[in-house]
Scaffold this motif. Sequence first.
Motif, PDB file in Angstrom:
ATOM      1  N   GLU A 212     -39.272  26.194 -13.404  1.00 51.03           N
ATOM      2  CA  GLU A 212     -38.498  27.396 -13.051  1.00 51.03           C
ATOM      3  C   GLU A 212     -38.421  27.576 -11.544  1.00 51.03           C
ATOM      4  OE1 GLU A 212     -38.202  32.144 -14.192  1.00 51.03           O
ATOM      5  OE2 GLU A 212     -40.121  31.100 -14.418  1.00 51.03           O
ATOM      6  N   LEU A 213     -39.551  27.370 -10.851  1.00 50.80           N
ATOM      7  CA  LEU A 213     -39.560  27.537  -9.396  1.00 50.80           C
ATOM      8  C   LEU A 213     -38.625  26.538  -8.722  1.00 50.80           C
ATOM      9  CD1 LEU A 213     -43.363  28.116  -8.688  1.00 50.80           C
ATOM     10  CD2 LEU A 213     -41.525  29.811  -8.601  1.00 50.80           C
ATOM     11  N   GLU A 214     -38.626  25.298  -9.206  1.00 53.84           N
ATOM     12  CA  GLU A 214     -37.736  24.272  -8.671  1.00 53.84           C
ATOM     13  C   GLU A 214     -36.280  24.708  -8.789  1.00 53.84           C
ATOM     14  OE1 GLU A 214     -36.512  19.639  -9.826  1.00 53.84           O
ATOM     15  OE2 GLU A 214     -37.991  20.743 -11.003  1.00 53.84           O
ATOM     16  N   THR A 215     -35.948  25.292  -9.929  1.00 55.68           N
ATOM     17  CA  THR A 215     -34.574  25.737 -10.170  1.00 55.68           C
ATOM     18  C   THR A 215     -34.217  26.925  -9.286  1.00 55.68           C
ATOM     19  OG1 THR A 215     -34.697  24.963 -12.463  1.00 55.68           O
ATOM     20  CG2 THR A 215     -32.960  26.550 -11.929  1.00 55.68           C
ATOM     21  N   LEU A 216     -35.118  27.884  -9.180  1.00 57.19           N
ATOM     22  CA  LEU A 216     -34.841  29.087  -8.400  1.00 57.19           C
ATOM     23  C   LEU A 216     -34.676  28.781  -6.917  1.00 57.19           C
ATOM     24  CD1 LEU A 216     -37.344  31.563 -10.113  1.00 57.19           C
ATOM     25  CD2 LEU A 216     -34.848  31.653 -10.227  1.00 57.19           C
ATOM     26  N   GLU A 217     -35.574  27.967  -6.366  1.00 61.23           N
ATOM     27  CA  GLU A 217     -35.543  27.665  -4.934  1.00 61.23           C
ATOM     28  C   GLU A 217     -34.584  26.514  -4.608  1.00 61.23           C
ATOM     29  OE1 GLU A 217     -37.103  28.830  -2.165  1.00 61.23           O
ATOM     30  OE2 GLU A 217     -38.903  29.923  -2.798  1.00 61.23           O
ATOM     31  N   GLY A 218     -34.273  25.696  -5.609  1.00 65.14           N
ATOM     32  CA  GLY A 218     -33.471  24.512  -5.337  1.00 65.14           C
ATOM     33  C   GLY A 218     -34.246  23.473  -4.549  1.00 65.14           C
ATOM     34  N   PHE A 224     -43.580  19.096  -8.621  1.00 66.41           N
ATOM     35  CA  PHE A 224     -44.935  18.561  -8.493  1.00 66.41           C
ATOM     36  C   PHE A 224     -45.969  19.691  -8.517  1.00 66.41           C
ATOM     37  CE2 PHE A 224     -42.474  15.087  -6.573  1.00 66.41           C
ATOM     38  CZ  PHE A 224     -43.090  13.973  -7.104  1.00 66.41           C
ATOM     39  N   LEU A 225     -45.730  20.732  -7.714  1.00 58.05           N
ATOM     40  CA  LEU A 225     -46.697  21.827  -7.637  1.00 58.05           C
ATOM     41  C   LEU A 225     -46.799  22.573  -8.956  1.00 58.05           C
ATOM     42  CD1 LEU A 225     -46.078  23.348  -4.080  1.00 58.05           C
ATOM     43  CD2 LEU A 225     -47.613  21.492  -4.774  1.00 58.05           C
ATOM     44  N   SER A 226     -45.663  22.808  -9.617  1.00 57.88           N
ATOM     45  CA  SER A 226     -45.682  23.520 -10.894  1.00 57.88           C
ATOM     46  C   SER A 226     -46.461  22.744 -11.948  1.00 57.88           C
ATOM     47  CB  SER A 226     -44.248  23.763 -11.376  1.00 57.88           C
ATOM     48  OG  SER A 226     -43.553  24.618 -10.495  1.00 57.88           O
ATOM     49  N   ALA A 227     -46.447  21.421 -11.841  1.00 53.82           N
ATOM     50  CA  ALA A 227     -47.165  20.575 -12.801  1.00 53.82           C
ATOM     51  C   ALA A 227     -48.625  20.356 -12.401  1.00 53.82           C
ATOM     52  CB  ALA A 227     -46.454  19.234 -12.938  1.00 53.82           C
ATOM     53  N   GLY A 228     -49.033  20.940 -11.276  1.00 51.13           N
ATOM     54  CA  GLY A 228     -50.413  20.776 -10.825  1.00 51.13           C
ATOM     55  C   GLY A 228     -50.673  19.474 -10.108  1.00 51.13           C
ATOM     56  N   LEU A 229     -49.604  18.822  -9.637  1.00 47.44           N
ATOM     57  CA  LEU A 229     -49.758  17.559  -8.906  1.00 47.44           C
ATOM     58  C   LEU A 229     -49.794  17.846  -7.410  1.00 47.44           C
ATOM     59  CD1 LEU A 229     -47.137  15.511 -10.954  1.00 47.44           C
ATOM     60  CD2 LEU A 229     -49.623  15.500 -11.230  1.00 47.44           C
ATOM     61  N   ALA A 230     -50.801  17.336  -6.723  1.00 49.21           N
ATOM     62  CA  ALA A 230     -50.999  17.648  -5.306  1.00 49.21           C
ATOM     63  C   ALA A 230     -49.929  16.999  -4.436  1.00 49.21           C
ATOM     64  CB  ALA A 230     -52.380  17.192  -4.855  1.00 49.21           C
ATOM     65  N   VAL A 231     -49.478  17.758  -3.431  1.00 44.87           N
ATOM     66  CA  VAL A 231     -48.566  17.244  -2.409  1.00 44.87           C
ATOM     67  C   VAL A 231     -49.281  17.394  -1.068  1.00 44.87           C
ATOM     68  CG1 VAL A 231     -46.340  17.496  -1.262  1.00 44.87           C
ATOM     69  CG2 VAL A 231     -46.518  17.898  -3.738  1.00 44.87           C
ATOM     70  N   ARG A 232     -49.607  16.274  -0.441  1.00 46.28           N
ATOM     71  CA  ARG A 232     -50.318  16.310   0.830  1.00 46.28           C
ATOM     72  C   ARG A 232     -49.326  16.566   1.974  1.00 46.28           C
ATOM     73  NH1 ARG A 232     -55.075  14.004   2.357  1.00 46.28           N
ATOM     74  NH2 ARG A 232     -55.718  14.872   0.338  1.00 46.28           N
ATOM     75  N   CYS A 233     -49.630  17.556   2.787  1.00 53.86           N
ATOM     76  CA  CYS A 233     -48.822  17.842   3.971  1.00 53.86           C
ATOM     77  C   CYS A 233     -49.437  17.136   5.176  1.00 53.86           C
ATOM     78  CB  CYS A 233     -48.752  19.347   4.221  1.00 53.86           C
ATOM     79  SG  CYS A 233     -47.835  20.253   2.955  1.00 53.86           S
ATOM     80  N   VAL A 234     -48.623  16.455   5.927  1.00 52.30           N
ATOM     81  CA  VAL A 234     -49.077  15.711   7.108  1.00 52.30           C
ATOM     82  C   VAL A 234     -48.421  16.352   8.320  1.00 52.30           C
ATOM     83  CG1 VAL A 234     -49.116  13.473   8.261  1.00 52.30           C
ATOM     84  CG2 VAL A 234     -49.311  13.593   5.758  1.00 52.30           C
ATOM     85  N   GLU A 235     -49.225  16.964   9.184  1.00 48.88           N
ATOM     86  CA  GLU A 235     -48.653  17.623  10.355  1.00 48.88           C
ATOM     87  C   GLU A 235     -48.206  16.576  11.380  1.00 48.88           C
ATOM     88  OE1 GLU A 235     -49.509  21.102  13.707  1.00 48.88           O
ATOM     89  OE2 GLU A 235     -51.046  20.647  12.200  1.00 48.88           O
TER      90      GLU A 235
END
Length: 262
Positions: A212-218, A224-235
């Motif tokens: 749902e979040l993917e659809t709302l925000e586009g 990935f986040l909604s499914a509990g899969l980690a997304v690593r942010c690299v600054e």
Amino acid sequence: MRTVIFIPARYASSRYPGKPLAELRQKDGSTKSLIRMSWEAARAIEGVDAVYVATDDARIAEHARGFGAEVIMTSEACENGTARCAEAAAQLGEAPDLVVNFQGDAPLTPPWFVEGLIAAMKADASVQMATPVLRCDRQTYENFTEDRRNGRVGGTTAVFDRHMNALYFSKEVLPYIAPGKLPEPIPVFHHVGVYAYRPGALKAYIETPVSELETLEGLEQLRFLSAGLAVRCVEVEARGRLFWELNNPEDVARIEAALEAS
């Protein structure tokens, strides 16, 4: 580690139809298409084995081949760039160890953004997917807030935890900062729309239902986040360069101004 870059490109964009073929004025007064500029930016990245344009559109494919790009044709059913990368990767004879999704609307992406992303993935085998984030300078923050004041959907912001794992991505400006209380350094991070995936992450994405979040925000990464899969942010660091994507027709002037100033 075999690393392949895909540049997903589609003609049918609701906000900017035909965007990959849009011509942008260069510093010398000539023009280049957005997809060509993005391909040239991707080709400047070190440590990459191949760069492909992945598209379902014959016009884009013909144009890309005309300036020397290798093209992989994908189906019209691909719902976003991640799905297009997964389909393109499946067509390769030799499966890559790392797939990079390099946005076709971000020709200002410096090579060190992606080189840093690849290095982070190589350094930590547990990271299945990663994406760069860039702390906003004042000009970029003003670009974000100007777009929102004018009802335009512009760039994306990212918030993450102390381990640099993403908490959320949004087309709103997050975190909220009260007017007149902008601290330094600015605590807003611009999400650079580049992703690096291991094959297992791409497989998991395709097998996971749309959220749902993917659809709302586009925003595809929210699956990935909604499914509990980690997304690593690299600054990553700007090193004095302005970064912005071409999201709306109004962004052409911003990008051309950045090219002129480079």
